[in-house]
Design a protein around this motif. Structure first.
Motif, PDB file in Angstrom:
ATOM      1  N   HIS A   1      -2.669  -0.314-113.587  1.00 42.92           N
ATOM      2  CA  HIS A   1      -1.622  -1.317-113.339  1.00 42.92           C
ATOM      3  C   HIS A   1      -0.514  -0.816-112.421  1.00 42.92           C
ATOM      4  N   HIS A   2      -0.593   0.447-112.049  1.00 40.81           N
ATOM      5  CA  HIS A   2       0.273   1.017-111.021  1.00 40.81           C
ATOM      6  C   HIS A   2       1.745   0.637-111.218  1.00 40.81           C
ATOM      7  N   ARG A   3       2.364  -0.048-110.235  1.00 44.78           N
ATOM      8  CA  ARG A   3       3.805  -0.363-110.320  1.00 44.78           C
ATOM      9  C   ARG A   3       4.074  -1.619-111.136  1.00 44.78           C
ATOM     10  N   HIS A   4       3.013  -2.245-111.701  1.00 45.47           N
ATOM     11  CA  HIS A   4       3.168  -3.605-112.219  1.00 45.47           C
ATOM     12  C   HIS A   4       2.769  -3.766-113.680  1.00 45.47           C
ATOM     13  N   GLY A   5       2.641  -2.672-114.409  1.00 41.97           N
ATOM     14  CA  GLY A   5       2.082  -2.783-115.764  1.00 41.97           C
ATOM     15  C   GLY A   5       2.947  -3.570-116.724  1.00 41.97           C
ATOM     16  N   ILE A   6       4.256  -3.580-116.495  1.00 41.71           N
ATOM     17  CA  ILE A   6       5.111  -4.331-117.425  1.00 41.71           C
ATOM     18  C   ILE A   6       4.978  -5.824-117.133  1.00 41.71           C
ATOM     19  N   VAL A   7       5.108  -6.207-115.871  1.00 40.68           N
ATOM     20  CA  VAL A   7       4.977  -7.635-115.556  1.00 40.68           C
ATOM     21  C   VAL A   7       3.572  -8.127-115.897  1.00 40.68           C
ATOM     22  N   LEU A   8       2.559  -7.273-115.742  1.00 39.41           N
ATOM     23  CA  LEU A   8       1.180  -7.716-115.980  1.00 39.41           C
ATOM     24  C   LEU A   8       0.753  -7.648-117.452  1.00 39.41           C
TER      25      LEU A   8
ATOM     26  N   PRO B   1       2.032  -0.276-123.132  1.00 38.96           N
ATOM     27  CA  PRO B   1       2.211  -1.728-123.233  1.00 38.96           C
ATOM     28  C   PRO B   1       0.896  -2.495-123.124  1.00 38.96           C
ATOM     29  N   ILE B   2      -0.005  -2.015-122.263  1.00 38.73           N
ATOM     30  CA  ILE B   2      -1.264  -2.740-122.054  1.00 38.73           C
ATOM     31  C   ILE B   2      -2.141  -2.663-123.310  1.00 38.73           C
ATOM     32  N   GLY B   3      -2.364  -1.453-123.816  1.00 36.38           N
ATOM     33  CA  GLY B   3      -3.225  -1.310-124.995  1.00 36.38           C
ATOM     34  C   GLY B   3      -2.645  -1.998-126.221  1.00 36.38           C
TER      35      GLY B   3
ATOM     36  N   ALA C   1      11.226   0.747-115.179  1.00 36.26           N
ATOM     37  CA  ALA C   1      12.457  -0.034-115.069  1.00 36.26           C
ATOM     38  C   ALA C   1      12.352  -1.386-115.762  1.00 36.26           C
ATOM     39  N   GLY C   2      11.155  -1.987-115.734  1.00 38.68           N
ATOM     40  CA  GLY C   2      10.965  -3.279-116.405  1.00 38.68           C
ATOM     41  C   GLY C   2      11.245  -4.487-115.535  1.00 38.68           C
ATOM     42  N   MET C   3      11.224  -4.314-114.210  1.00 38.27           N
ATOM     43  CA  MET C   3      11.378  -5.493-113.347  1.00 38.27           C
ATOM     44  C   MET C   3      10.119  -6.344-113.443  1.00 38.27           C
ATOM     45  N   LEU C   4      10.326  -7.652-113.486  1.00 38.77           N
ATOM     46  CA  LEU C   4       9.214  -8.601-113.481  1.00 38.77           C
ATOM     47  C   LEU C   4       9.321  -9.314-112.132  1.00 38.77           C
TER      48      LEU C   4
ATOM     49  N   ALA D   1      -6.114  11.625-129.605  1.00 36.46           N
ATOM     50  CA  ALA D   1      -6.651  11.320-128.282  1.00 36.46           C
ATOM     51  C   ALA D   1      -8.150  11.074-128.381  1.00 36.46           C
ATOM     52  N   VAL D   2      -8.657  10.291-127.467  1.00 27.09           N
ATOM     53  CA  VAL D   2     -10.100  10.133-127.316  1.00 27.09           C
ATOM     54  C   VAL D   2     -10.509  10.986-126.114  1.00 27.09           C
ATOM     55  N   HIS D   3     -11.444  11.910-126.342  1.00 26.36           N
ATOM     56  CA  HIS D   3     -11.869  12.768-125.233  1.00 26.36           C
ATOM     57  C   HIS D   3     -13.165  12.281-124.584  1.00 26.36           C
TER      58      HIS D   3
ATOM     59  N   HIS E   1      -6.245   4.069-130.565  1.00 24.63           N
ATOM     60  CA  HIS E   1      -6.204   5.539-130.537  1.00 24.63           C
ATOM     61  C   HIS E   1      -5.173   6.005-129.513  1.00 24.63           C
ATOM     62  N   ASP E   2      -4.232   6.823-129.937  1.00 26.24           N
ATOM     63  CA  ASP E   2      -3.265   7.416-128.995  1.00 26.24           C
ATOM     64  C   ASP E   2      -2.496   8.506-129.735  1.00 26.24           C
ATOM     65  N   PRO E   3      -2.500   9.737-129.184  1.00 28.83           N
ATOM     66  CA  PRO E   3      -1.755  10.815-129.851  1.00 28.83           C
ATOM     67  C   PRO E   3      -0.243  10.648-129.702  1.00 28.83           C
TER      68      PRO E   3
ATOM     69  N   GLY F   1       3.496   7.124-122.022  1.00 24.61           N
ATOM     70  CA  GLY F   1       3.016   7.114-120.644  1.00 24.61           C
ATOM     71  C   GLY F   1       4.068   6.574-119.685  1.00 24.61           C
ATOM     72  N   ALA F   2       3.610   5.908-118.643  1.00 23.71           N
ATOM     73  CA  ALA F   2       4.518   5.413-117.604  1.00 23.71           C
ATOM     74  C   ALA F   2       5.591   4.485-118.161  1.00 23.71           C
ATOM     75  N   SER F   3       5.243   3.729-119.197  1.00 25.50           N
ATOM     76  CA  SER F   3       6.205   2.745-119.731  1.00 25.50           C
ATOM     77  C   SER F   3       7.467   3.403-120.256  1.00 25.50           C
TER      78      SER F   3
HETATM   79  C1  LIG Z   1       9.316   5.192-112.354  1.00 27.96           C
HETATM   80  C2  LIG Z   1       8.475   4.005-112.779  1.00 27.96           C
HETATM   81  C3  LIG Z   1       9.035   2.729-112.727  1.00 27.96           C
HETATM   82  C4  LIG Z   1       8.268   1.621-113.086  1.00 27.96           C
HETATM   83  N1  LIG Z   1       8.846   0.379-113.038  1.00 27.96           N
HETATM   84  C5  LIG Z   1       8.092  -0.723-113.344  1.00 27.96           C
HETATM   85  C6  LIG Z   1       8.663  -2.009-113.291  1.00 27.96           C
HETATM   86  O1  LIG Z   1       9.847  -2.170-112.986  1.00 27.96           O
HETATM   87  N2  LIG Z   1       7.880  -3.090-113.582  1.00 27.96           N
HETATM   88  C7  LIG Z   1       6.554  -2.955-113.917  1.00 27.96           C
HETATM   89  O2  LIG Z   1       5.878  -3.963-114.141  1.00 27.96           O
HETATM   90  N3  LIG Z   1       5.983  -1.720-113.999  1.00 27.96           N
HETATM   91  C8  LIG Z   1       6.717  -0.618-113.708  1.00 27.96           C
HETATM   92  N4  LIG Z   1       6.166   0.641-113.754  1.00 27.96           N
HETATM   93  C9  LIG Z   1       4.727   0.746-114.009  1.00 27.96           C
HETATM   94  C10 LIG Z   1       4.398   0.669-115.503  1.00 27.96           C
HETATM   95  O3  LIG Z   1       5.183   1.583-116.217  1.00 27.96           O
HETATM   96  C11 LIG Z   1       2.917   0.962-115.731  1.00 27.96           C
HETATM   97  O4  LIG Z   1       2.124   0.171-114.869  1.00 27.96           O
HETATM   98  C12 LIG Z   1       2.562   0.663-117.184  1.00 27.96           C
HETATM   99  O5  LIG Z   1       3.279   1.517-118.039  1.00 27.96           O
HETATM  100  C13 LIG Z   1       1.072   0.835-117.416  1.00 27.96           C
HETATM  101  O6  LIG Z   1       0.844   0.591-118.788  1.00 27.96           O
HETATM  102  P1  LIG Z   1      -0.395   1.262-119.539  1.00 27.96           P
HETATM  103  O7  LIG Z   1      -0.286   0.856-120.971  1.00 27.96           O
HETATM  104  O8  LIG Z   1      -1.641   0.936-118.790  1.00 27.96           O
HETATM  105  O9  LIG Z   1      -0.201   2.829-119.320  1.00 27.96           O
HETATM  106  P2  LIG Z   1       0.913   3.815-119.862  1.00 27.96           P
HETATM  107  O10 LIG Z   1       2.213   3.140-120.038  1.00 27.96           O
HETATM  108  O11 LIG Z   1       0.868   5.001-118.957  1.00 27.96           O
HETATM  109  O12 LIG Z   1       0.380   4.218-121.307  1.00 27.96           O
HETATM  110  C14 LIG Z   1      -0.868   4.883-121.445  1.00 27.96           C
HETATM  111  C15 LIG Z   1      -1.016   5.352-122.895  1.00 27.96           C
HETATM  112  O13 LIG Z   1      -2.348   5.856-123.034  1.00 27.96           O
HETATM  113  C16 LIG Z   1      -2.300   7.060-123.787  1.00 27.96           C
HETATM  114  N5  LIG Z   1      -3.473   7.867-123.446  1.00 27.96           N
HETATM  115  C17 LIG Z   1      -3.758   8.458-122.271  1.00 27.96           C
HETATM  116  N6  LIG Z   1      -4.950   9.116-122.348  1.00 27.96           N
HETATM  117  C18 LIG Z   1      -5.416   8.902-123.605  1.00 27.96           C
HETATM  118  C19 LIG Z   1      -6.596   9.323-124.309  1.00 27.96           C
HETATM  119  N7  LIG Z   1      -7.535  10.072-123.700  1.00 27.96           N
HETATM  120  N8  LIG Z   1      -6.759   8.951-125.599  1.00 27.96           N
HETATM  121  C20 LIG Z   1      -5.805   8.168-126.218  1.00 27.96           C
HETATM  122  N9  LIG Z   1      -4.682   7.752-125.598  1.00 27.96           N
HETATM  123  C21 LIG Z   1      -4.493   8.117-124.307  1.00 27.96           C
HETATM  124  C22 LIG Z   1      -0.966   7.702-123.419  1.00 27.96           C
HETATM  125  O14 LIG Z   1      -0.531   8.592-124.456  1.00 27.96           O
HETATM  126  C23 LIG Z   1      -0.047   6.487-123.271  1.00 27.96           C
HETATM  127  O15 LIG Z   1       0.593   6.174-124.498  1.00 27.96           O
HETATM  128  C24 LIG Z   1       6.912   1.781-113.479  1.00 27.96           C
HETATM  129  C25 LIG Z   1       6.382   3.063-113.580  1.00 27.96           C
HETATM  130  C26 LIG Z   1       7.149   4.167-113.242  1.00 27.96           C
HETATM  131  C27 LIG Z   1       6.553   5.545-113.370  1.00 27.96           C
END
Ligand SMILES: Cc1cc2nc3c(=O)[nH]c(=O)nc-3n(C[C@H](O)[C@H](O)[C@H](O)COP(=O)(O)OP(=O)(O)OC[C@H]3O[C@@H](n4cnc5c(N)ncnc54)[C@H](O)[C@@H]3O)c2cc1C
Length: 386
Positions: free
Chosen positions: A330-337, A25-27, A57-60, A188-190, A44-46, A51-53
């Protein structure tokens, strides 16, 4: 860092203005915002959205998740939640997809007297910050959600804590980014040195650590999905979260009948689902909402949150690399953020001027980790960051 405007010189034509590493969601939201401003964007993403998304759950919930000692994070969560209504509407307009944005609010509950005492300490703190938390008498609680167990001792309403469905959100963001002109590369980017662009945005979730040396660590979360029998909507409308015999849990109802029941928080790097976690989650869920015992259990899964030492995201240029922006942790907050991160990082790319909101989240707050851990593509040794 100087601002970037769309490339016009013919020699620049092949070189992207922005390369985003990671299509979560962030990228994807950053790619959408940058492409919509006319920048040439490659993502870039394979395995986009894997990932976590994929399990989130998607709580904001900036109010229910306003915890002691996290003032700056709470401010950022509130700023992002305030952007959600417009962000969801804009995304739907760009793609024709509804992303499950619901505004019934969140009920925070305590099952036992001890659970309620614990919850009340947090509500008092949240009210002290001026956040909208309204304590409810048990009758008021059950008026709002009759399906709650009679044993539930008390609760409070956080009316501005909403929800969205990440499994609808991420494909919509991908469509929006691509329609705005972003190009997806399924690789992937290495090493960052392999990426050729004016600006690189590292939005790879847990993958950011290997690319940058930033202290992003996986925090495992096991989570369940249930479904109301007969394809009807669940028998409750609010997000319900709280404590059940000391177990912190949440229940997120979707209009299509799904209920998300989560989640564990474990310092582990595997994604196996354990019987013990499923047992604890189900027991706590059924204790709060007895009717869940009749629901179908359709999924048990685990994901890895991108955690940081202070639970807050890492946003901004890497020390000594003004061309590499981190948008991770973004830990537990990536969707809201997602909305605020996308807007602020796109602003930073285009203007070169960091919004004051970004100041507490700069990567250089972990400079010691970077010097010790080192980035794989460049040495941080001896560098200073003003
Ligand atoms: C059980 C659980 C419940 C959650 N509930 C909530 C919630 O209710 N509300 C909320 O706000 N957040 C919640 N989160 C947190 C949220 O899911 C994450 O903070 C959010 O997904 C982070 O987004 P992101 O795009 O940074 O990372 P991700 O969603 O992890 O996506 C990362 C992407 O990067 C790609 N990637 C990784 N390495 C490479 C590389 N070297 N080259 C290219 N691509 C790469 C991966 O393939 C992936 O597609 C929850 C997480 C979990 C695990």
């Amino acid at each position: 860092m100087s601002g970037r405007s769309p490339s016009t010189r013919s020699s620049d034509r092949a070189r992207p203005d922005v390369a985003v590493v990671g299509a979560g969601p962030i990228g994807l939201a950053i790619a959408w915002r940058c492409a919509a401003r006319g920048l040439r964007v490659v993502v870039h993403d394979p395995a986009p959205g894997s990932g976590a998304s994929a399990v989130a759950a998607g709580m904001l919930s900036p109010v229910a998740e306003a915890y002691f000692g996290e003032h700056e994070l709470t401010s950022l969560l509130l700023a992002s939640a305030a952007r959600w209504p417009a962000f969801a509407a804009e995304l739907t307009e760009a793609t024709g997809v509804e992303v499950g944005y619901r505004t019934e609010g969140t009920l925070m509950v305590g099952l036992t007297g001890d659970d309620l005492a614990e919850a009340r300490r947090l509500w008092a703190y949240q009210q002290g910050l001026g956040l909208p938390v309204t304590p409810l008498r048990p009758t008021e609680l059950r008026d709002r959600e009759p399906a709650l167990a009679p044993r539930v001792r008390g609760g409070a309403l956080a009316p501005t804590d909403h929800q969205v469905d990440p499994r609808l959100l991420v494909p919509a963001l991908r469509t929006a980014a691509q329609r705005a002109g972003a190009v997806l590369v399924a690789q992937a980017v290495h090493h960052l040195a392999d990426v050729d662009a004016q600006v690189i945005v590292v939005a790879a979730g847990c993958g950011a650590a290997a690319l940058t040396g930033l202290p992003v660590r996986p925090v495992k979360g096991q989570i369940l999905r249930l479904r109301a029998p007969g394809g009807v909507a669940p028998g409750f409308r609010h997000v319900i979260r709280g404590y059940a015999d000391g177990e912190p849990i949440y229940l997120v109802p979707r209009v299509d009948g799904e209920v998300v029941l989560g989640a564990t928080v474990e310092e582990r790097t595997d994604t196996s689902v354990t019987a013990g976690a499923v047992l604890r989650l189900l027991r706590a869920g059924v204790d709060l909402l007895p009717e869940l015992a009749e629901y179908d259990l359709v999924e048990a899964v685990a994901g890895l949150r991108p955690g940081t030492p202070d639970n807050a995201p890492i946003l901004g240029p890497l020390p000594g690399r003004p061309d590499v922006l981190a948008a991770t942790g973004h830990h537990r907050h990536g969707i809201v953020l997602t909305p605020v991160t996308a807007d602020l990082i796109a602003d930073l790319v285009t203007t070169g001027v960091p919004d004051p909101l970004l100041a507490p989240f700069r990567p250089d707050r972990f400079l010691a980790d970077l010097v010790d851990g080192g980035g794989p593509d460049h040495t941080m040794e001896g560098e200073r960051w003003s």
